[in-house]
Design a protein around this motif. Structure first.
Motif, PDB file in Angstrom:
ATOM      1  N   GLY A  33      -2.537  -8.266  -1.652  1.00  0.00           N
ATOM      2  CA  GLY A  33      -1.908  -7.039  -1.964  1.00  0.00           C
ATOM      3  C   GLY A  33      -1.701  -6.220  -0.861  1.00  0.00           C
ATOM      4  N   HIS A  36      -0.046  -4.453   2.390  1.00  0.00           N
ATOM      5  CA  HIS A  36       1.289  -4.557   2.830  1.00  0.00           C
ATOM      6  C   HIS A  36       1.345  -4.658   4.279  1.00  0.00           C
ATOM      7  CE1 HIS A  36       5.431  -3.497   3.013  1.00  0.00           C
ATOM      8  NE2 HIS A  36       5.257  -2.500   4.030  1.00  0.00           N
ATOM      9  N   TYR A  39      -2.112  -0.593   1.232  1.00  0.00           N
ATOM     10  CA  TYR A  39      -1.908  -1.446  -0.166  1.00  0.00           C
ATOM     11  C   TYR A  39      -0.462  -0.522  -0.945  1.00  0.00           C
ATOM     12  CZ  TYR A  39      -5.869  -3.894   0.611  1.00  0.00           C
ATOM     13  OH  TYR A  39      -7.007  -4.736   1.140  1.00  0.00           O
ATOM     14  N   LEU A  40       0.482  -1.344  -1.109  1.00  0.00           N
ATOM     15  CA  LEU A  40       1.788  -0.614  -1.710  1.00  0.00           C
ATOM     16  C   LEU A  40       1.476  -0.399  -3.066  1.00  0.00           C
ATOM     17  CD1 LEU A  40       4.663  -3.212  -0.939  1.00  0.00           C
ATOM     18  CD2 LEU A  40       4.296  -1.015  -0.336  1.00  0.00           C
ATOM     19  N   VAL A  41       0.527  -0.725  -3.629  1.00  0.00           N
ATOM     20  CA  VAL A  41       0.107  -0.219  -5.169  1.00  0.00           C
ATOM     21  C   VAL A  41      -1.596   0.169  -4.845  1.00  0.00           C
ATOM     22  CG1 VAL A  41      -0.451  -0.898  -7.691  1.00  0.00           C
ATOM     23  CG2 VAL A  41       1.739  -1.783  -6.353  1.00  0.00           C
ATOM     24  N   VAL A  77      -2.086   5.832 -10.496  1.00  0.00           N
ATOM     25  CA  VAL A  77      -2.106   4.491 -10.142  1.00  0.00           C
ATOM     26  C   VAL A  77      -3.764   4.522 -10.111  1.00  0.00           C
ATOM     27  CG1 VAL A  77      -2.344   3.149  -8.137  1.00  0.00           C
ATOM     28  CG2 VAL A  77      -0.188   4.419  -8.772  1.00  0.00           C
ATOM     29  N   THR A 105      -2.645  -3.112 -14.494  1.00  0.00           N
ATOM     30  CA  THR A 105      -1.925  -3.004 -13.117  1.00  0.00           C
ATOM     31  C   THR A 105      -1.011  -1.851 -13.033  1.00  0.00           C
ATOM     32  OG1 THR A 105      -1.899  -5.589 -13.221  1.00  0.00           O
ATOM     33  CG2 THR A 105      -0.242  -4.477 -11.970  1.00  0.00           C
ATOM     34  N   ASP A 143       2.103   0.373 -11.984  1.00  0.00           N
ATOM     35  CA  ASP A 143       3.643   0.321 -11.632  1.00  0.00           C
ATOM     36  C   ASP A 143       3.920   0.537 -10.436  1.00  0.00           C
ATOM     37  OD1 ASP A 143       6.422   0.172 -11.844  1.00  0.00           O
ATOM     38  OD2 ASP A 143       6.407   0.978 -13.979  1.00  0.00           O
ATOM     39  N   PRO A 144       4.534  -0.073  -9.589  1.00  0.00           N
ATOM     40  CA  PRO A 144       5.001   0.160  -8.402  1.00  0.00           C
ATOM     41  C   PRO A 144       5.804   1.354  -8.024  1.00  0.00           C
ATOM     42  CG  PRO A 144       5.041  -2.238  -8.644  1.00  0.00           C
ATOM     43  CD  PRO A 144       5.017  -1.624 -10.015  1.00  0.00           C
ATOM     44  N   LYS A 145       6.702   1.682  -9.414  1.00  0.00           N
ATOM     45  CA  LYS A 145       7.580   2.859  -9.138  1.00  0.00           C
ATOM     46  C   LYS A 145       6.989   4.096  -8.763  1.00  0.00           C
ATOM     47  CE  LYS A 145       7.574   4.603 -13.915  1.00  0.00           C
ATOM     48  NZ  LYS A 145       8.343   4.917 -15.068  1.00  0.00           N
ATOM     49  N   GLY A 166       4.477   4.749  -6.553  1.00  0.00           N
ATOM     50  CA  GLY A 166       4.558   4.452  -5.199  1.00  0.00           C
ATOM     51  C   GLY A 166       6.153   5.004  -4.465  1.00  0.00           C
ATOM     52  N   LYS A 167       6.967   4.298  -5.035  1.00  0.00           N
ATOM     53  CA  LYS A 167       8.325   4.512  -4.677  1.00  0.00           C
ATOM     54  C   LYS A 167       8.845   5.931  -4.728  1.00  0.00           C
ATOM     55  CE  LYS A 167      12.957   2.607  -5.139  1.00  0.00           C
ATOM     56  NZ  LYS A 167      13.972   1.623  -6.052  1.00  0.00           N
TER      57      LYS A 167
END
Length: 413
Positions: A49, A51, A68-70, A203, A212, A214-216, A218-219
């Protein structure tokens, strides 16, 4: 009553100091994390996990940082949130806006030659513009148009150009620059309050609940953080500009402000590129220097100062200072000791514009700046610098007696 001027000045000093302290903390953390994010390295041995990571040395110790991206598989017990730097900077900045531009609206905010409105109307326009700016920006970012970051940044720049011009049609030149900075800073702080922090909380809540994330989220947060990164330096320029009339007080001031935003982009592009290790774009320094030369040229072509009312009419609030018994002597003293610099066309060698845009040539101008004269040339020896015009102690006492008699309604002894 006259002690109120001293207390008020110290309150402004305290709030300004707080603003500087919190701004340093916010800008420092923002620049650090952007540089950290761009400099992360990837390798096969990273935990699941992760990055990227980076090793840093500072203060005699070594730091091992992983991103960590998430989020990591297990939430740490201690999690530091970076938010109060932003909130405290905006709140203290808004405090300064209230203390200087709202409390002194007739002098610093309203120029009857630009837009002749009452104080409440001018303040309402100011507040409304800050709120409107955030709402407009947020809606554009959330729309399908905001999915393309490059297209979005170009569109936002042209919006800022229009806003820069618009503010110069509403307020004094000084207030226009300050409001453009406040407009931008409000967007930056609102990004943290309404987007970045809520997304991070979502998050964290998902992780605690075993879901889990959602990566959105963080984006989206990264997009807003990138905007903040590129807007920081122009905001600093605009906040400092009130000390330099050639920046805010010339005919092409809105173009100057627009070019400052481009300078912010070129400077940040250099650092962001080098931190990411993707190049060394030294051309950005030449571009920045050329933009600054253009700004210098625009400030003198033509030489037309704006932003300070040229109205010679004495207002009701200024009347006590003009009718005070000592005013004729004060006016003569100012003419001999101050007006050679504080004039539309200064006669002092090396000074081409009145310092801070302050002119002391008419009764109305002297009365409008009575508190500044009292504090800087009466109660203190701040003006003139190094006492170059040799203001005597008796003349400083005259300034003090004049101001205090005017605000108290007593006759000068």
């Amino acid at each position: 009553m006259y002690e109120y001027a001293i207390a008020w000045d110290w309150v402004m000093f305290a709030v300004r100091w707080l603003h500087v302290i919190t701004a340093i903390a916010w800008i420092g953390s923002s620049f650090y994390f952007v540089a950290l994010d761009l400099g992360l390295k990837k390798h096969p041995d990273l935990p699941p996990g992760a990055h990227g990571e980076e090793w840093q040395v500072h203060g005699g110790g070594f730091y091992h940082i992983q991103k960590y991206l998430v989020a990591p598989a297990k939430m740490p017990e201690h999690l530091v949130w970076f938010k109060w730097e932003s909130y405290a900077t905006w709140l203290s900045g808004f405090g300064m806006l209230c203390l200087v531009y709202y409390a002194g609206a007739d002098l610093y905010l309203i120029d009857p030659n630009v837009l002749n409105v009452s104080k409440p109307v001018a303040i309402a326009i100011s507040l409304g513009s800050l709120a409107f700016g955030w709402i407009m920006y947020d809606l554009i970012c959330k729309s399908p148009f905001g999915n393309d970051n490059t297209r979005l940044m170009v569109a936002l720049y042209f919006i800022l150009v229009v806003v820069a011009w618009g503010y110069t049609q509403l307020f004094t030149g000084r207030a226009a620059f300050l409001h453009l900075g406040a407009f931008t800073a409000t967007i930056m702080s609102a990004n943290v309050f309404f987007i970045i922090m809520p997304n991070q909380r979502i998050v964290v809540a998902d992780l605690i609940a075993g879901r889990t994330p959602d990566p959105k989220y963080g984006k989206i947060a990264k997009q807003r953080s990138t905007h903040n990164n590129y807007l920081t330096l122009p905001v600093l320029f605009l906040m400092l500009s009130n000390h330099y009339p050639l920046a805010f007080g010339t005919e092409f001031n809105w173009i100057i402000a627009s070019l400052v935003f481009l300078m912010g982009v070129t400077i940040r592009h250099y650092f962001n590129t080098t931190h990411a290790g993707t190049g060394n774009p030294t051309w950005t320094w030449l571009a920045t220097a050329l933009l600054f030369v253009i700004i210098m040229w625009l400030s003198t072509v033509p030489k037309v100062l704006t932003g300070e009312t040229a109205d010679a009419t004495v207002s009701a609030t200024q009347q006590p200072f003009v009718t005070a018994e000592a005013f004729p002597k004060v006016r003569d003293t100012i003419a001999g000791r101050c007006a050679m610099c504080h004039a539309r066309e200064p006669g002092w060698e090396g000074i081409v514009t009145p310092p801070k845009g302050v002119m002391l040539e008419t009764d109305a101008q002297i009365a409008a700046h009575a508190r500044e004269i009292y504090l800087q040339a009466g109660r203190s020896h701040a003006m003139p610098p190094a006492n170059v015009t040799q203001v005597s102690d008796e003349e400083r006492k005259l300034f003090v007696a004049w101001y205090e008699s005017a605000v108290s309604g007593e006759k000068t002894q």
